[in-house]
Design an enzyme around this catalytic site. Structure first.
Site, PDB file in Angstrom:
ATOM      1  N   SER A 672       0.838  -1.191   0.000  1.00  0.00           N
ATOM      2  CA  SER A 672       0.000   0.000   0.000  1.00  0.00           C
ATOM      3  C   SER A 672       0.877   1.247   0.000  1.00  0.00           C
ATOM      4  O   SER A 672       1.618   1.484  -0.950  1.00  0.00           O
ATOM      5  CB  SER A 672      -0.967  -0.044   1.189  1.00  0.00           C
ATOM      6  OG  SER A 672      -1.992   0.905   1.050  1.00  0.00           O
ATOM      7  N   ASP A 745      -8.819  -4.721  -6.100  1.00  0.00           N
ATOM      8  CA  ASP A 745      -8.431  -3.883  -4.957  1.00  0.00           C
ATOM      9  C   ASP A 745      -9.579  -2.931  -4.609  1.00  0.00           C
ATOM     10  O   ASP A 745     -10.117  -2.244  -5.469  1.00  0.00           O
ATOM     11  CB  ASP A 745      -7.180  -3.081  -5.327  1.00  0.00           C
ATOM     12  CG  ASP A 745      -6.525  -2.427  -4.126  1.00  0.00           C
ATOM     13  OD1 ASP A 745      -7.253  -1.880  -3.274  1.00  0.00           O
ATOM     14  OD2 ASP A 745      -5.290  -2.461  -4.030  1.00  0.00           O
ATOM     15  N   HIS A 779      -7.526  -5.457  -1.536  1.00  0.00           N
ATOM     16  CA  HIS A 779      -6.323  -4.765  -1.083  1.00  0.00           C
ATOM     17  C   HIS A 779      -5.516  -5.653  -0.135  1.00  0.00           C
ATOM     18  O   HIS A 779      -4.294  -5.630  -0.135  1.00  0.00           O
ATOM     19  CB  HIS A 779      -6.707  -3.464  -0.381  1.00  0.00           C
ATOM     20  CG  HIS A 779      -5.553  -2.549  -0.137  1.00  0.00           C
ATOM     21  ND1 HIS A 779      -4.807  -1.997  -1.149  1.00  0.00           N
ATOM     22  CD2 HIS A 779      -5.007  -2.077   1.023  1.00  0.00           C
ATOM     23  CE1 HIS A 779      -3.856  -1.238  -0.645  1.00  0.00           C
ATOM     24  NE2 HIS A 779      -3.956  -1.268   0.675  1.00  0.00           N
TER      25      HIS A 779
END
Length: 807
Positions: A672, A745, A779
Site C-alpha cells: 500500500s 483492490d 487490497h
C-alpha cells in the site's frame, strides 16, 4: 503457453496474469521454496476472547486461508462495501472450531452440538457470560446459535437467516438467551437480475455546490445497483429467544441498532434515499430514531441529507452525529453537534463541538453537557458526578482529556491530559472500566473520583513496556503498580478485580508466542492459562535485535533486524539485505525520533512479512522507520522525497556499519503506502538493486482530493502531488521493480490501474519490471493459491536481482 495481449484482462482461475518486458502471460500458480511454504502454511495458535465474568476463555481456531474458488463466487460491490448473496460481507475467513477453558481450574471443554465442518463467522458473550452467541454459515445463509456454558451444548436459535451486510453483527441482549438481531425479511424473493438492455444513459450533475470526495471504490453505479443495494441490505429486526421469534418494526437498511441500558428502547440509524454514486453508504442520507423494543416509534431525532467529504483538517459532519446511550442511566441519549458547521477553517469558533443529552421519554429540550475546543472524540462515563471527555485536533496533532460533572452542565472542565498524538512517551494510557448495574462499561474510580486506574503501552527509549498505574487526578501523579519485565512483552487484556489488582495478561517473547496468564499484582504471582507452542520451530535460533541509528539531520531512527540462525558475520561474511517499511507523517522531530515497538515481541509471520527471507540467507530489516516530519510551518509532504531519501540512506549506512549487510545487494519493499514508498525510492535513489511494491498508488493525480494524511487537494498543492508521484519519474528507475496488485483492490485510491500504468511507463522507457495481478484479490490478500504465488514471485525476484546480482 504464452499469449500476447493488448490489455491487462482475461484473468483466469488457473493462474495469475504476469506482465514482463514484452508480453502478458497467463501463468499457472507456482509454489515458493519449501522453507518459505512451511512457514506460510504453519498452524497458528488460536484467537482468544474472555467472558464478561472473567471465568471462561474461548479459543477459536481461525480458517487460515480462503481459496481462489471461494473468491470467485459472486460478489456484489455496492455503496463502498462488498457482500455476497448470503447477505453477509465477503472475504471473511472465520473460524473452524471453538473450545472453552475454565480460568479457575484450567480445564478445557469442547463445544458439542455444532454441525460437522462448522464455519463460525462471529462470536459474542452474553452479558452475564452464561451463554455464547455464534454466527454459523449454512447452505443458504448465516444463522444464530447459542451455546450454554453450563452444558457446553450449541443449539440453533431461530429459523430466520441473519442479515450481516451492515457490517459485524451487533448483538443486543435483552437477557441471557434473548437477543435482537438483523434478519433477512421473510418477504425476500430471488436476487434481482440486471436488465438486458439499459433504459438510458447514466447521468450525474453538479448543482454548483462543492461536493469533494476521495477516490472511493465499489460505489453504486446505476439504478440496478440501487435495486441490489435495497435487496441485500434491507433487514428485519427480530427478537430471538428459545420461546420463538418476533419481528420488531418494519424492514429497513440499518447502520446502527443499539439497546438502551434499561432494555426498553432501541436507538436506530437507517439509510434513506436518494442514494449517491460518489460517496459510500455511511455518507448517504440517514434518519436517527428511537423506537421501543416491540417496534413502536417514539421519536425521530435527526434526518440529514448526503454528507460530502470534508476537506482540510478537523472537518466533520455539519449535522448531529455520534448518538449513543449513557451507560450509567436507564435511557438517556447523548450526541455531538458541530458549532462551526463542521468546517473550522471557514467558520472559526472558540469551541468546535458541543455534546448534548436527552432523557426518556425524549419529549423535553436537549441539555448541554459540555463544549470542546477541538473535535469531540467521545465521553467515558462514570456517573452523574464524574466523566471524561476527549477531544482531538488533526491540525495540531493533540489529544486533550477533561473531567466534568454531567449533573452540573456548564461548569468548568478540568484538564487531565494534554498530549501529542505522536508522543508515545507521554501517552498516559487508557482508564480501566468495570461493568455497572446495567452491565455496561463505566470508569473505575475511587469513591470521591480522585483516582483512575490506567493501562498504558509504556513507550520509552527502551521500547514499549506496558504497565498498570494509579493516576491521582488532583496531584497529577502517576504511580506504576505493575509493569511487564524483560525479556517479555506483556499486556493486560482483562481486569478480573481492579480493587484487588487481579487481571489476565497476554505474554510473549522473541522465542515464545502469545500465552495467557492470571496475575495478582499485590501478591506478585502469575499462573499460566495456556501453553501455545511456537508455530515456527524452523526459525528457532534466528537472531532478532532492535537497531538504533541516526539520519543525516540527526533524527533518531529504529528498525528490527533479523539474521539467520547460526549466522556469524566473521565467518559467513555480509548478507544480502531486504528492508520493509511504511512511511508515517509527524509534526515534531522529537516525536518522530521516539523508539516504537518492543524488542521482546514474538514474530508472527503473515504474507505481509519479509521475515520469510531470513530462511533464504538474507538480513531482513523490518519496520524500518521512514518518518516524514513537518517543520517551520511546512506540511510533512512538502519535503517528502528529501526525507524519504535521507531515511533510506541512513538505514543503508546503519546495516553496513553492523558488518552484517552487503549494501551492494539490497532490496526494499512494502504494501500500500509502503509500495508507493518503494517505487519512489527506486526512481529517486540508486541504493537498491530491486524493489517489491504491492498494491500501491503511484500517480497522485488519480487521488486529487487527498490521500493518507494529506488534506490539501491536487489544485491546492499541485507541485506536492507531482513530486510525490513515482509515475512521473518512471524514466529514472534504478534497479528492478516487481509490482503486485489484487485484481479487485477495494482500497481508496489504490486502483489496479495504478500498477498497470506505472508498469507501462517503466516498460516504455526500458526499465526492468514485472507486474503480477492476483485473481479476485482485494487490497488485503486472502486466497491460499495467490499468497503462495506472490511469495514465489518475490523470492524469484530477490534471488535473481539481489542475492545473485551480476552472477
Amino acid at each position: 503457453m504464452q499469449m500476447k495481449k493488448l490489455f491487462l484482462t482475461g484473468i483466469i482461475l488457473s493462474g495469475v496474469l504476469v506482465c514482463c518486458l514484452t508480453t502478458a502471460q497467463d501463468v499457472a500458480y507456482k509454489l515458493p521454496p519449501k522453507e518459505i511454504q512451511d512457514i506460510a502454511l504453519a498452524k497458528l495458535p488460536p484467537s482468544v476472547t474472555i467472558g464478561n465474568d472473567s471465568k471462561w476463555l474461548l479459543m477459536l481456531d481461525k480458517v487460515p486461508f480462503l481459496s481462489v474458488e471461494e473468491l470467485a463466487q459472486p460478489e456484489y460491490k455496492l455503496a463502498g462495501t462488498r457482500v455476497t448473496g448470503l447477505f453477509a460481507p465477503s472475504r471473511r475467513e472465520g473460524y473452524s472450531s471453538a473450545r472453552l477453558l475454565d480460568i479457575k481450574t484450567g480445564n478445557e471443554s469442547d463445544i458439542t452440538g455444532l454441525p460437522a465442518n462448522a464455519h463460525i463467522l462471529e462470536t459474542e458473550w452474553s452479558p452475564e457470560s452464561s451463554h455464547l452467541a455464534l454466527v454459523l454459515r449454512g447452505d443458504d445463509g448465516y444463522y444464530l446459535w447459542l451455546v450454554s456454558i453450563a452444558d457446553k451444548q450449541a443449539r440453533q436459535a431461530g429459523k430466520h437467516r441473519l442479515n450481516l451486510t451492515g457490517g459485524r453483527v451487533r448483538f443486543n441482549w435483552l437477557g441471557e438467551t434473548e437477543l435482537i438481531v438483523p434478519t433477512v425479511p421473510a418477504s425476500t424473493g430471488a436476487l434481482p437480475q440486471p436488465p438486458r438492455v439499459p433504459a438510458g444513459p447514466l447521468v450525474q450533475t453538479g448543482d454548483g455546490k462543492a461536493t469533494p470526495a476521495r477516490t472511493y471504490q465499489d460505489l453504486l453505479k446505476n439504478p440496478y445497483d440501487e435495486t441490489l443495494f435495497d435487496y441485500l441490505f434491507t433487514a428485519q429486526l427480530m427478537k430471538v429467544s428459545p420461546e420463538g421469534e418476533t419481528a420488531i418494526g418494519k424492514p429497513a437498511i440499518y447502520s446502527q441498532v443499539s439497546l438502551s441500558p434499561d432494555k426498553q428502547y432501541l436507538l436506530t440509524t437507517t439509510i434513506d434515499r436518494p442514494y449517491s454514486y460518489i460517496v459510500p453508504m455511511q455518507s448517504f442520507p440517514q434518519t436517527v430514531s428511537v423506537i421501543t423494543t416491540d417496534g413502536r416509534p417514539v421519536k425521530t431525532l435527526n434526518k440529514h441529507p448526503m454528507l460530502p467529504d470534508g476537506m482540510g483538517y478537523d472537518t466533520s459532519s455539519p449535522y448531529p452525529r455520534n448518538y449513543g446511550w449513557r451507560p450509567d442511566k436507564p435511557a438517556t441519549l447523548y450526541w455531538t453537534e458541530a458549532l462551526d458547521e463542521g468546517n473550522p477553517r471557514k467558520n472559526p469558533a472558540p469551541f468546535m463541538d458541543a455534546v448534548y443529552q436527552l432523557a426518556a421519554p425524549f419529549d423535553g429540550d436537549r441539555q448541554l453537557l459540555v463544549k470542546t475546543e477541538f473535535r469531540s472524540m467521545g465521553i467515558q462515563w462514570c456517573d452523574d458526578a464524574f466523566a471524561l471527555v476527549r477531544e482531538s485536533s488533526r491540525r495540531t496533532r493533540r489529544i486533550k482529556t477533561y473531567s466534568f460533572a454531567p449533573s452540573a452542565p456548564g461548569q468548568a472542565r478540568e484538564l487531565i491530559f494534554d498530549v501529542s498524538t505522536d508522543d508515545g512517551y507521554a501517552n498516559p494510557g487508557i482508564p480501566v472500566t468495570v461493568r455497572n448495574a446495567f452491565n455496561r462499561q463505566v470508569l473505575y474510580t475511587n469513591k470521591n473520583h480522585s483516582e483512575l486506574l490506567m493501562t498504558a503501552q509504556g513507550a520509552s527509549p527502551e521500547g514499549d513496556m506496558p504497565y498498570l498505574s494509579r493516576y491521582d487526578l488532583k496531584t497529577k501523579k502517576n504511580t506504576i503498580l505493575w509493569r511487564c519485565a524483560a525479556p517479555y512483552y506483556e499486556t493486560i487484556v482483562d481486569m478480573i478485580d481492579p480493587a484487588g489488582l487481579k487481571f489476565i495478561t497476554a505474554r510473549q517473547s522473541v522465542e515464545e508466542p502469545v500465552n495467557y496468564f492470571v496475575r495478582d499484582a499485590k501478591k506478585k504471582t502469575a499462573r499460566a492459562l495456556t501453553s501455545f507452542s511456537n508455530p515456527y520451530p524452523q526459525l528457532e535460533g534466528m537472531k532478532v535485535e532492535k537497531m538504533q541509528y541516526e539520519r543525516a539531520d540527526g533524527l533518531n531512527l529504529t528498525a528490527t533486524l533479523y539474521t539467520p540462525a547460526g549466522y556469524d558475520k566473521a565467518k559467513d561474511g555480509r548478507l544480502p539485505v531486504l528492508m520493509w517499511a511504511y512511511p508515517r507523517e509527524y509534526r515534531s522531530a522529537d516525536d518522530a525520533a521516539q523508539v516504537r515497538g518492543s524488542k521482546y515481541l514474538f514474530t508472527t509471520i503473515t504474507y505481509r512479512s519479509p521475515v520469510f527471507w531470513v530462511t533464504r540467507g538474507y538480513a531482513v530489516m523490518d519496520n524500518v522507520e521512514m518518518p516524514i516530519v513537518g517543520s517551520k510551518g511546512d506540511e510533512p509532504n512538502d519535503n517528502f522525497l528529501e526525507q524519504l531519501v535521507m531515511n533510506a540512506e541512513a538505514a543503508a549506512k546503519a546495516i553496513h556499519n553492523t558488518g552484517v549487510g552487503d549494501t551492494s545487494r539490497m532490496a526494499v519493499g512494502g504494501h500500500s503506502y509502503g509500495g508507493f514508498m518503494t517505487a519512489n525510492l527506486l526512481t529517486h535513489t540508486g541504493i537498491y538493486k530491486a524493489g517489491i511494491a504491492r498494491s500501491g498508488a503511484y500517480n497522485r493525480s488519480l487521488t486529487p482530493f487527498g490521500f493518507q494524511s494529506e488534506t490539501r487537494t491536487y489544485w491546492e498543492a499541485p507541485d506536492v502531488y507531482h513530486k510525490m508521484s513515482p509515475f512521473n519519474y518512471a524514466h529514472q528507475l534504478s534497479g528492478a521493480l516487481l509490482l503486485i496488485h489484487g485484481e479487485h483492490d477495494n482500497n481508496t485510491g489504490t486502483f489496479p490501474i495504478q500498477s498497470e500504468r506505472l508498469f507501462a511507463a517503466i516498460k516504455g522507457h526500458g526499465g526492468i519490471c514485472r507486474l503480477v495481478i492476483l485473481p479476485y484479490e482485494s487490497h488485503a490478500y486472502s486466497a491460499r493459491e495467490n499468497i503462495l504465488h506472490l511469495l514465489y514471485e518475490a523470492d524469484t525476484w530477490l534471488e535473481k536481482h539481489v542475492k545473485n546480482y551480476n552472477k
